[in-house]
Design an enzyme around this catalytic site. Structure first.
Site, mmCIF file in Angstrom:
data_model
loop_
_atom_site.group_PDB
_atom_site.id
_atom_site.type_symbol
_atom_site.label_atom_id
_atom_site.label_comp_id
_atom_site.label_asym_id
_atom_site.label_seq_id
_atom_site.Cartn_x
_atom_site.Cartn_y
_atom_site.Cartn_z
ATOM 1 N N LYS A 78 29.402 38.777 -20.536
ATOM 2 C CA LYS A 78 28.680 37.526 -20.800
ATOM 3 C C LYS A 78 29.511 36.379 -20.234
ATOM 4 O O LYS A 78 30.520 35.980 -20.804
ATOM 5 C CB LYS A 78 28.452 37.338 -22.295
ATOM 6 C CG LYS A 78 27.581 36.131 -22.575
ATOM 7 C CD LYS A 78 27.196 36.062 -24.033
ATOM 8 C CE LYS A 78 26.213 34.932 -24.282
ATOM 9 N NZ LYS A 78 26.708 33.625 -23.869
ATOM 10 N N CYS A 123 26.380 9.045 -52.728
ATOM 11 C CA CYS A 123 26.330 9.158 -51.262
ATOM 12 C C CYS A 123 27.371 8.227 -50.641
ATOM 13 O O CYS A 123 27.408 7.034 -50.977
ATOM 14 C CB CYS A 123 24.933 8.788 -50.771
ATOM 15 S SG CYS A 123 24.853 8.629 -48.968
ATOM 16 N N GLU A 135 26.695 44.303 -19.663
ATOM 17 C CA GLU A 135 27.243 43.363 -18.677
ATOM 18 C C GLU A 135 28.184 42.399 -19.380
ATOM 19 O O GLU A 135 28.031 42.150 -20.570
ATOM 20 C CB GLU A 135 26.118 42.502 -18.070
ATOM 21 C CG GLU A 135 25.105 43.255 -17.279
ATOM 22 C CD GLU A 135 23.881 42.399 -16.941
ATOM 23 O OE1 GLU A 135 23.901 41.178 -17.211
ATOM 24 O OE2 GLU A 135 22.924 42.957 -16.412
ATOM 25 N N GLU A 175 0.842 -1.203 0.000
ATOM 26 C CA GLU A 175 0.000 0.000 0.000
ATOM 27 C C GLU A 175 0.880 1.258 0.000
ATOM 28 O O GLU A 175 0.588 2.243 -0.670
ATOM 29 C CB GLU A 175 -0.910 0.010 1.233
ATOM 30 C CG GLU A 175 -2.123 -0.887 1.086
ATOM 31 C CD GLU A 175 -2.883 -1.027 2.389
ATOM 32 O OE1 GLU A 175 -4.072 -0.681 2.408
ATOM 33 O OE2 GLU A 175 -2.282 -1.458 3.393
ATOM 34 N N TYR A 176 1.953 1.189 0.777
ATOM 35 C CA TYR A 176 2.882 2.320 0.836
ATOM 36 C C TYR A 176 3.496 2.572 -0.558
ATOM 37 O O TYR A 176 3.533 3.694 -1.056
ATOM 38 C CB TYR A 176 3.973 2.036 1.872
ATOM 39 C CG TYR A 176 5.019 3.105 1.949
ATOM 40 C CD1 TYR A 176 6.251 2.945 1.308
ATOM 41 C CD2 TYR A 176 4.787 4.296 2.635
ATOM 42 C CE1 TYR A 176 7.208 3.935 1.357
ATOM 43 C CE2 TYR A 176 5.742 5.302 2.683
ATOM 44 C CZ TYR A 176 6.952 5.111 2.045
ATOM 45 O OH TYR A 176 7.897 6.103 2.089
ATOM 46 N N CYS A 234 25.177 5.282 -48.687
ATOM 47 C CA CYS A 234 24.320 4.292 -49.341
ATOM 48 C C CYS A 234 24.590 4.173 -50.841
ATOM 49 O O CYS A 234 24.020 3.311 -51.500
ATOM 50 C CB CYS A 234 22.845 4.623 -49.100
ATOM 51 S SG CYS A 234 22.290 6.073 -49.997
ATOM 52 N N LEU A 273 19.947 34.102 -26.014
ATOM 53 C CA LEU A 273 20.198 35.411 -26.625
ATOM 54 C C LEU A 273 20.611 35.266 -28.082
ATOM 55 O O LEU A 273 21.318 34.326 -28.452
ATOM 56 C CB LEU A 273 21.318 36.127 -25.867
ATOM 57 C CG LEU A 273 21.012 36.516 -24.419
ATOM 58 C CD1 LEU A 273 22.286 36.954 -23.707
ATOM 59 C CD2 LEU A 273 19.986 37.639 -24.392
ATOM 60 N N GLU A 283 24.128 32.754 -13.660
ATOM 61 C CA GLU A 283 25.089 31.814 -14.217
ATOM 62 C C GLU A 283 25.865 31.111 -13.110
ATOM 63 O O GLU A 283 26.364 31.765 -12.187
ATOM 64 C CB GLU A 283 26.048 32.667 -15.060
ATOM 65 C CG GLU A 283 26.505 32.077 -16.318
ATOM 66 C CD GLU A 283 25.423 31.875 -17.377
ATOM 67 O OE1 GLU A 283 24.282 32.356 -17.224
ATOM 68 O OE2 GLU A 283 25.754 31.196 -18.352
ATOM 69 N N CYS A 307 18.832 5.023 -47.158
ATOM 70 C CA CYS A 307 20.119 5.544 -46.676
ATOM 71 C C CYS A 307 20.139 5.458 -45.148
ATOM 72 O O CYS A 307 19.416 6.180 -44.469
ATOM 73 C CB CYS A 307 20.322 6.981 -47.126
ATOM 74 S SG CYS A 307 21.887 7.647 -46.548
HETATM 75 S S1 IVH Z 1 20.622 37.695 -19.784
HETATM 76 C C1 IVH Z 1 16.714 36.078 -22.033
HETATM 77 N N1 IVH Z 1 23.013 38.266 -18.981
HETATM 78 O O1 IVH Z 1 24.054 33.578 -21.928
HETATM 79 C C2 IVH Z 1 18.017 35.551 -21.622
HETATM 80 N N2 IVH Z 1 22.643 36.104 -19.906
HETATM 81 O O2 IVH Z 1 23.583 32.969 -24.708
HETATM 82 C C3 IVH Z 1 18.554 36.494 -20.621
HETATM 83 N N3 IVH Z 1 24.611 34.674 -19.912
HETATM 84 O O3 IVH Z 1 21.179 31.678 -21.406
HETATM 85 C C4 IVH Z 1 19.928 36.211 -20.339
HETATM 86 N N4 IVH Z 1 25.979 36.103 -18.978
HETATM 87 O O4 IVH Z 1 22.859 31.782 -19.498
HETATM 88 C C5 IVH Z 1 22.228 37.337 -19.542
HETATM 89 N N5 IVH Z 1 25.066 38.924 -18.184
HETATM 90 C C6 IVH Z 1 24.300 37.993 -18.733
HETATM 91 C C7 IVH Z 1 24.787 36.715 -19.081
HETATM 92 C C8 IVH Z 1 23.915 35.804 -19.677
HETATM 93 C C9 IVH Z 1 25.856 34.886 -19.465
HETATM 94 C C10 IVH Z 1 24.123 33.433 -20.541
HETATM 95 C C11 IVH Z 1 22.731 33.003 -20.128
HETATM 96 C C12 IVH Z 1 21.981 32.829 -21.403
HETATM 97 C C13 IVH Z 1 23.066 32.712 -22.397
HETATM 98 C C14 IVH Z 1 22.599 33.134 -23.767
#
Ligand code: IVH
Length: 717
Positions: free
Chosen positions: A136, A432, A134, A51-52, A435, A99, A194, A456
Site C-alpha cells: 500500500k 462548556c 500488493e 462577443e468573443y 460558551c 479502502l 498512486e 455556542c
Molecule cells: S486499490 C477501491 N491498491 O490507498 C480503491 N489502492 O486507502 C482501490 N493505495 O485510494 C484502491 N496503494 O489511493 C489500491 N496497491 C494499492 C494501493 C492503493 C495505495 C491507495 C489508493 C486508495 C487508498 C485507500
C-alpha cells in the site's frame, strides 16, 4: 465568413439536456479555436472582443453545469491559459473509492468470512479464493484517462466523486506514458494508481527547499501532493514524481478476467504496476499465506525505497469483484491491512476541551512537540472523560502516543513512574469552555455535550465548516480559517449567509478584495466557488446539514429513498407524528434505526433548522441552491425496479440475502426491512412467514425468487 451557431445556443445551461450540452461544447471549442486563429495568427478578427468573451463565458457556464462533458480540447483547458484561480474540477465517471482499514489478523479473517458469506458458492470452504497482495503505497491517487491510446486527462481523487484536473502536471511525470504501448488496450481506459516520491528524492528535495528557505515537507506523501498540485506545471516537472498503477476506472471494454491479469496488461501498456505483488490461494479461512506476505513486506519495508503504510488485499477474480461490489465508499472485495502505528514518548503539557458541531466535547492533550514517523505531533485526542479516567491521564504526565496514517494521534498509555509528585487527576469540565453552558452526559453514553446550541459560537462555527467541507458543499476558498474570520466579523452566521456573501460584499464592511490576505482574484474565486456550489446532489446536501448520526452513508440512504429535497422534507415533517405512515416508512429504511430517526426528526423540528432549509431552498437568500439528483440516480438507468421498494423474506436459493439486496439497490430499488403499504414487491422464499402474510393481506405483489430474477434478468445480461 462568420460562423453561425445552432439554435439551442441561448437556452440557459440549467435547462440544457446533456446531449445538447455535449453538442454545444463541441461547437464552442471549434468556434473559439477558429476565432483564436483569426485573431492571433491572421490578425483578422471577425467578432468584437465582447462577443468573443461571451462565447468563452458561455463555454464556462455549460462546463460548470456539466463538468463530466469537459472536452480535452476545451478552450478552458488550454495549457498556458493555466487557471491561476486553481484547478478545474472533474467529475469521475466511475467514483474513486477508498479502502476499509484492517489492523489485526482477525480483521482479515472477518473480511474473508464476509466474502464467503456474501457469495453463496464460496460458503463451501473447499472453494479456493485467489487473493492478490500488493504494497500500500503512501502517495496520492490519480486517474489517467487514455482515449485512442493517448493520455487526454488526469485527475486527483478529490472527494471520490469530483477531483481536480491535473493533466498538465501529470504530463510532466517521467514514467507516465503519453501514449499506450503495444496493442489490445481499450479505446477508452482510465488507469488508476498512486503518484509518489521515493525516499531519496524526498530527502534531496527537502535539502534543496531548506537551502533556498522554501517550505520543507513533512513526509514523502505531502511532498508528492505539494508537487503535483502546482498551478505552474513547470514546477511539477522539476520534481521527481513517479506513478505506479494499481487499478482502473472507466474502460470501454473488459480486458481481463482477474486483477493480476489486468495489471500485467497495464504493465505491458507501459506502466509500472504495484510490486512486489503475490497471489495467494485461500482455502477455508486459512489466512497463513496472507500473513506470510504481510510479514515479508514489513521486513522489507525500509529497503523498498518508497513509503508504504501497509498492504492491500484484493479478491483476484473480477467476476467476483463485480458481484461483491462496494458498501458505502469501500469495495467489499479489497481491504487495506495497515502496519502498526508508529509510537513515541512525550509529555502532556495541558488538556483542553474542544467543542464540535453537535456540541460534543472532546478532550485534547497538548503535547510537548515530537516527531512520530516523520510528522510533527503537537496534539492527541483523549476521546472522552471515561477514556481519561480509565488511563488516568493527567497534565504533566509522560505518555506513549501513536499515530497511524492521517488519523489523529492517540495516547496509548501513561507512564506513572515519571509522574510529578504533585499531580492530580484530571477533572472534566461541567461547563462548556466556549460558551459556559451546562455540559450533559446522558445515561449509557460515553460522550458529553454542550447544551448551548446556537448560542455556542464553537458549535455554530463547526457547523459552518462542516457545511462548506469537501464531502459536503465543497466550497473552495471557504476553508476553516476563512469561516472563522467571516464569522468573527459577523459576515456569516448560518449556511444561508454563504450564498449572499457576494451580493452583500462591501455593504457592512470593506469589500473582501480589500481585506488583508485577499485580492481581486481570490475574492472572485471564492464567489465563483459559491456560485458553483448552488448545484449539489441531494445526498451531499443532506450530509452538509450536519444532523447528528447522519454521515455520508446515511445521507445517501435518505437521498436515494426520498429522491427530492421537497419530498424528503415533507416526509420528515409528516413523521413528527410517530403514528404516521411517513414515520413507519422512515424506520423501515434499512440502515435507519429508531435513534437515528429521532435525531433526524429532532433536527427538522428545530425552528432555526427550518429557517436554514427555507433560506437554502427559497429565493430569500439570493439565488437558491439547486439540489440535483444524487449521482447514483444519474447513473442508474431506468430499470423495471427503479425507485421501487422491495422486501426480501424467507430463504433465497441462488444468492445470499446481502447479494440480492445490493443487486436490487444497484438497479435503483430501495430495499426495506418491513412490509408496508408503500412496498412494491415482496420476494418470498421458503420459510417466509409473517411478512409474506402481511403482504398478501395488503394485496401487494408477491414474487418467488425465480420471478424476481426474471424481472431483473435483462439488466445483468
Ligand atoms: S486499490 C477501491 N491498491 O490507498 C480503491 N489502492 O486507502 C482501490 N493505495 O485510494 C484502491 N496503494 O489511493 C489500491 N496497491 C494499492 C494501493 C492503493 C495505495 C491507495 C489508493 C486508495 C487508498 C485507500
Amino acid at each position: 465568413m462568420a460562423r453561425n451557431r445552432t439554435a439551442f445556443f441561448d437556452i440557459p445551461p440549467d435547462q440544457l439536456s446533456e446531449r445538447d450540452a455535449r453538442a454545444e461544447l463541441k461547437e464552442l471549442a471549434e468556434l473559439i479555436a477558429h476565432h483564436d486563429r483569426l485573431y492571433h495568427e491572421q490578425d483578422q478578427p471577425e467578432i468584437s472582443d465582447a462577443e468573443y468573451d461571451a462565447l468563452r463565458q458561455r463555454n464556462e457556464s455549460i462546463e460548470e453545469r456539466f463538468p463530466q462533458l469537459i472536452l480535452p480540447e476545451s478552450p478552458s483547458r488550454k495549457i498556458g491559459a493555466a487557471p491561476a484561480e486553481g484547478f478545474k474540477k472533474v467529475r469521475h465517471r466511475v467514483p474513486m473509492l477508498s479502502l476499509e482499514n484492517a489492523f489485526l489478523r482477525e480483521d482479515i479473517v472477518d473480511w474473508l468470512d464476509g466474502i464467503r458469506n456474501y457469495l453463496l458458492e464460496l460458503r463451501d470452504p473447499g472453494v479456493a479464493i485467489a487473493v492478490r497482495c500488493e504494497p500500500k503505497i503512501d502517495g496520492l491517487s490519480c486517474a489517467l484517462r487514455y482515449e485512442g491510446g493517448n493520455l487526454v486527462s488526469a485527475a486527483t481523487r478529490g472527494n471520490g466523486e469530483v477531483g481536480e484536473d491535473v493533466t498538465a502536471n501529470v504530463m510532466t511525470i517521467q514514467n507516465v506514458p503519453q501514449a499506450l504501448k503495444g496493442a489490445g488496450w481499450p479505446d477508452v481506459i482510465e488507469v488508476r494508481g498512486e503518484v509518489y516520491m521515493t525516499d531519496a528524492d524526498f530527502l534531496a528535495l527537502n535539502e534543496q527547499q531548506e537551502a533556498v528557505g522554501a517550505k520543507v515537507f513533512a513526509n514523502p506523501r505531502n511532498a508528492a501532493a505539494g508537487s503535483l498540485r502546482q498551478l505552474d506545471p513547470s514546477v511539477t516537472a522539476s520534481r521527481p514524481l513517479h506513478f505506479t498503477a494499481h487499478g482502473w476506472g472507466e474502460s470501454s471494454e473488459s480486458f481481463a478476467e482477474s486483477q493480476s491479469e489486468a495489471l500485467r496488461r497495464i504493465h505491458r501498456w507501459g506502466f509500472q504496476a504495484s510490486e512486489p505483488s503475490r497471489v495467494v490461494q485461500i482455502v477455508a479461512a486459512d489466512v497463513g499465506g496472507l500473513c506470510g506476505y504481510y510479514d515479508d513486506i514489513e521486513r522489507r519495508r525500509s529497503g523498498l525505497g518508497f513509503s508504504i503504510d501497509g498492504i492491500v488485499l484484493k479478491v483476484d477474480r473480477l467476476g467476483w469483484q463485480g458481484r461483491l461490489g462496494f458498501v458505502s465508499r469501500s469495495p467489499r472485495w479489497a481491504v487495506a491491512w495497515k502496519f502498526p502505528p508508529e509510537r513515541a514518548v512525550t509529555v502532556v503539557e495541558d488538556i483542553q476541551c474542544q467543542v464540535g458541531r453537535t456540541g460534543k466535547i472532546t478532550p485534547v492533550a497538548h503535547l510537548k512537540p515530537i516527531t512520530v514517523g516523520g510528522v510533527l505531533v503537537r496534539r492527541a485526542t483523549l476521546h472522552n472523560s471515561d477514556e481519561i479516567a480509565r488511563k488516568d491521564i493527567r497534565i504533566g504526565d509522560t505518555v506513549v502516543i501513536q499515530r497511524a496514517g492521517d488519523v489523529i494521534p492517540q495516547v496509548v498509555e501513561t507512564l506513572p513512574a515519571q509522574r510529578p509528585t504533585d499531580s492530580v487527576p484530571y477533572r472534566f469540565p461541567e461547563r462548556c469552555p466556549v460558551c459556559g453552558s451546562r455540559v450533559v452526559r446522558e445515561a449509557g453514553e460515553a460522550d458529553s455535550y454542550c447544551t448551548g446550541g446556537l448560542i455556542c459560537s464553537a458549535q455554530v462555527v463547526e457547523r459552518l465548516k462542516h457545511f462548506a467541507s469537501r464531502d459536503a458543499f465543497d466550497i473552495d476558498g471557504l476553508g476553516d480559517k476563512n469561516i472563522e474570520a467571516f464569522y468573527r466579523n459577523g459576515l456569516i452566521q448560518t449556511p444561508v449567509d454563504i450564498f449572499t456573501l457576494e451580493t452583500r460584499d462591501g455593504q457592512q464592511l470593506p469589500p473582501l478584495r480589500e481585506w488583508e490576505g485577499w485580492g481581486e482574484k481570490s475574492a472572485r474565486k471564492l464567489f465563483d466557488a459559491v456560485r458553483r456550489a448552488r448545484m449539489i446532489p441531494l445526498d451531499r446536501f443532506i450530509y452538509a446539514l450536519g444532523i447528528r448520526q447522519v454521515g455520508e452513508a446515511t445521507a445517501r440512504l435518505l437521498a436515494k429513498h426520498y429522491r427530492s429535497l421537497a419530498h424528503w422534507r415533507g416526509c420528515m415533517e409528516a413523521s413528527q407524528d410517530r403514528s404516521s405512515e411517513a414515520y413507519l416508512e422512515l424506520c423501515a429504511i434499512n440502515g435507519i434505526g429508531a435513534r437515528m430517526a429521532d435525531d433526524i426528526l429532532e433536527f427538522i423540528a428545530e425552528p432555526h433548522n427550518q429557517a436554514v432549509l427555507d433560506g437554502l431552498t427559497s429565493a430569500a437568500g439570493g439565488r437558491p441552491p439547486l439540489v440535483s439528483v444524487a449521482d447514483f440516480e444519474r447513473q442508474a438507468a431506468e430499470t423495471p425496479i427503479f425507485g421501487k421498494t422491495v422486501v426480501f423474506t424467507g430463504t433465497l436459493e441462488s444468492m445470499s440475502r446481502s447479494e440480492a439486496k445490493s443487486q436490487a439497490e444497484a438497479l435503483g430499488a430501495n430495499v426495506a426491512g418491513a412490509v408496508s403499504r408503500k412496498t412494491d414487491y415482496v420476494v418470498a422464499g421458503p420459510g417466509a412467514g409473517s411478512k409474506e402474510k402481511r403482504a398478501r393481506e395488503l394485496g401487494l405483489t408477491v414474487l418467488t425468487e425465480q420471478q424476481w430474477l426474471e424481472l431483473i434478468r435483462n439488466e445483468f445480461e
